[in-house]
Design a protein around this motif. Structure first.
Motif, PDB file in Angstrom:
ATOM      1  N   ALA A  19      -2.014   1.802   2.631  1.00  0.00           N
ATOM      2  CA  ALA A  19      -2.096   0.816   1.535  1.00  0.00           C
ATOM      3  C   ALA A  19      -3.317  -0.090   1.707  1.00  0.00           C
ATOM      4  N   GLN A  21      -6.176   0.740   3.151  1.00  0.00           N
ATOM      5  CA  GLN A  21      -7.378   1.491   2.787  1.00  0.00           C
ATOM      6  C   GLN A  21      -7.496   1.644   1.276  1.00  0.00           C
ATOM      7  N   GLN A  22      -6.371   1.759   0.620  1.00  0.00           N
ATOM      8  CA  GLN A  22      -6.347   1.927  -0.838  1.00  0.00           C
ATOM      9  C   GLN A  22      -6.618   0.603  -1.570  1.00  0.00           C
ATOM     10  N   ASP A  23      -5.954  -0.478  -1.125  1.00  0.00           N
ATOM     11  CA  ASP A  23      -5.989  -1.737  -1.893  1.00  0.00           C
ATOM     12  C   ASP A  23      -7.090  -2.695  -1.424  1.00  0.00           C
ATOM     13  N   LEU A  24      -7.362  -2.720  -0.112  1.00  0.00           N
ATOM     14  CA  LEU A  24      -8.309  -3.714   0.425  1.00  0.00           C
ATOM     15  C   LEU A  24      -9.667  -3.085   0.732  1.00  0.00           C
ATOM     16  N   ASP A 225       6.532   0.952  -1.664  1.00  0.00           N
ATOM     17  CA  ASP A 225       6.324  -0.220  -2.519  1.00  0.00           C
ATOM     18  C   ASP A 225       6.093  -1.462  -1.665  1.00  0.00           C
ATOM     19  N   HIS A 228       2.544  -2.423  -0.477  1.00  0.00           N
ATOM     20  CA  HIS A 228       1.617  -2.983  -1.478  1.00  0.00           C
ATOM     21  C   HIS A 228       1.903  -4.466  -1.712  1.00  0.00           C
ATOM     22  N   THR A 231      -0.179  -6.081   1.036  1.00  0.00           N
ATOM     23  CA  THR A 231      -1.633  -6.162   0.812  1.00  0.00           C
ATOM     24  C   THR A 231      -1.956  -7.197  -0.270  1.00  0.00           C
ATOM     25  N   ARG A 232      -1.044  -7.373  -1.213  1.00  0.00           N
ATOM     26  CA  ARG A 232      -1.285  -8.410  -2.238  1.00  0.00           C
ATOM     27  C   ARG A 232      -1.105  -9.791  -1.636  1.00  0.00           C
ATOM     28  N   GLN A 235      -3.939 -11.204   0.379  1.00  0.00           N
ATOM     29  CA  GLN A 235      -5.075 -11.669  -0.433  1.00  0.00           C
ATOM     30  C   GLN A 235      -4.744 -12.934  -1.222  1.00  0.00           C
ATOM     31  N   THR A 296       1.473 -12.802  -7.158  1.00  0.00           N
ATOM     32  CA  THR A 296       0.679 -11.573  -6.960  1.00  0.00           C
ATOM     33  C   THR A 296       0.854 -10.535  -8.065  1.00  0.00           C
ATOM     34  N   TRP A 298       3.249  -8.466  -8.071  1.00  0.00           N
ATOM     35  CA  TRP A 298       3.887  -7.286  -7.467  1.00  0.00           C
ATOM     36  C   TRP A 298       5.323  -7.107  -7.916  1.00  0.00           C
TER      37      TRP A 298
END
Ligand code: A2R
Length: 319
Positions: A19, A21-24, A225, A228, A231-232, A235, A296, A298
């Motif tokens: 997650a 690598q995908q989101d950040l 889920d 994610h 990762t939100r 941030q 976020t 989410w």
């Protein structure tokens, strides 16, 4: 930018690495205990891993000084409620002293200009014995932990809240409700039930499921889920604040069992196993997820039926 996952050899770590690598879109370094190995992630990524025992405060300072991650996800824990009844001292050491060692290391490095954004993972279990009328549970609900694991996570949350305010550290806290999915250890209920069903399918076990308290209601979210949400939050979370991560819907363990059995063609009967009953069980735990959604955007996307299907398939491939 660089992210570090502390305690990545468990269930959540490899999913979180994907997650991140995908989101950040940043470099990931993970830590593990010396005896552990880090599996290839579900997306097939190989991770750069370094050894770290969070009970060693000097080692944490040295590692952070060397790696200087911008984001730190603290997953390292003794994460089993049932094991915390058997070994409360280890649970206190890893979950409280280990977290304090991490907070102390960041505090020590801050005068040099290092102030990473850190997510500390706690648990919906922290709320404990919920009063009628308090469900779904908001983050400002009074804590009344019902077991040692929950008490240690409540303590981690309190220490981090204090350090965020007292020392200006960028610490965000999560209370994660039950998360489930393929690769989870069989000491957790959904994985345990799925594994038993597959053992029965393969003729490795008589066609009897051994279960604990089926009346307890819990809030389940797919791990794919949950990561994610993390990762939100790293941030967009506000330092010093705590966020529930859950589905917002509690369902009885009985219903989970029924859904699992319904996805198998095997003939199965159910028996209560006294060894699976805990000394105290909290009747209902359900998250109010308004705060994380507002912060976020989410919310979970994977239905429980798919989580169960994938977890059954995982055990069919593994056993
Ligand atoms: O207990 P082990 O050998 O499975 O290792 C766990 C590791 N760990 C440690 N890491 C560094 N220093 C220590 N002294 C130490 N003691 C234990 O943390 C394991 O590899 C990892 C946690 O992974 P799991 O137990 O599988 O937890 P999961 O499901 O990944 O949950 C992550 C977080 C935890 O804080 C839970 O309490 C929370 O989410 O729900």
């Amino acid at each position: 930018m660089k992210a570090m996952i502390i305690g990545a050899a468990g269930f959540v770590g490899p999913y979180l690495a994907d997650a991140i690598q995908q989101d950040l879109l940043c470099e990931v370094v993970v830590t593990k205990l010396p005896h552990e190995t880090i599996a290839t992630t579900p997306n097939g990524n190989t991770l750069r891993a370094v050894n770290l025992d969070i009970l060693n405060p000097i080692a944490i300072v040295e590692l952070l000084r060397e790696e200087k991650p911008d984001y730190i996800f603290h997953l390292a824990a003794q994460s089993s409620v049932s094991y915390s009844w058997k070994n409360p001292a280890l649970t206190v050491d890893v979950n409280i002293k280990g977290a304090l060692n991490l907070l102390g290391a960041i505090r020590q490095l801050k005068p040099g200009g290092y102030n990473p954004r850190v997510l500390l993972i706690g648990s919906g279990e922290e709320y404990g014995h919920i009063k009628p009328g308090s469900v779904p549970i908001r983050e400002d609900c009074e804590l009344d932990p019902g077991n040692i694991y929950a008490a240690t996570k409540a303590c981690q949350n309190m220490m981090a809240t204090i350090y965020a305010h007292a020392y200006g550290l960028q610490l965000m806290m999560v209370r994660a409700f039950n998360h489930v999915g393929p690769r989870q250890a069989d000491i957790f209920v959904v994985s345990d039930f799925c594994k038993q069903v597959v053992r029965i399918e393969k003729g490795l076990q008589e066609p009897v499921m051994r279960v604990g308290n089926l009346a307890a209601k819990r809030d389940f979210t797919d791990v794919r889920d949950v990561v994610h949400a993390y990762t939100r939050l790293i941030q967009f979370g506000v330092p010093g604040e705590t966020y529930n991560v859950g589905s917002g819907h509690a369902i009885p363990i009985q219903e989970i069992l029924d859904k699992i059995v319904a996805q198998s063609s095997a003939e199965i009967s159910v028996e209560t196993d006294p060894a699976k009953l805990r000394p105290v069980d909290v009747p209902i735990i359900e998250a109010d997820t308004t705060k994380i959604f507002n912060a976020t955007g989410w919310k979970p996307t994977i239905p429980l039926e798919r989580t169960i299907a994938d977890t059954l398939d995982y055990w069919r491939e593994t056993l």
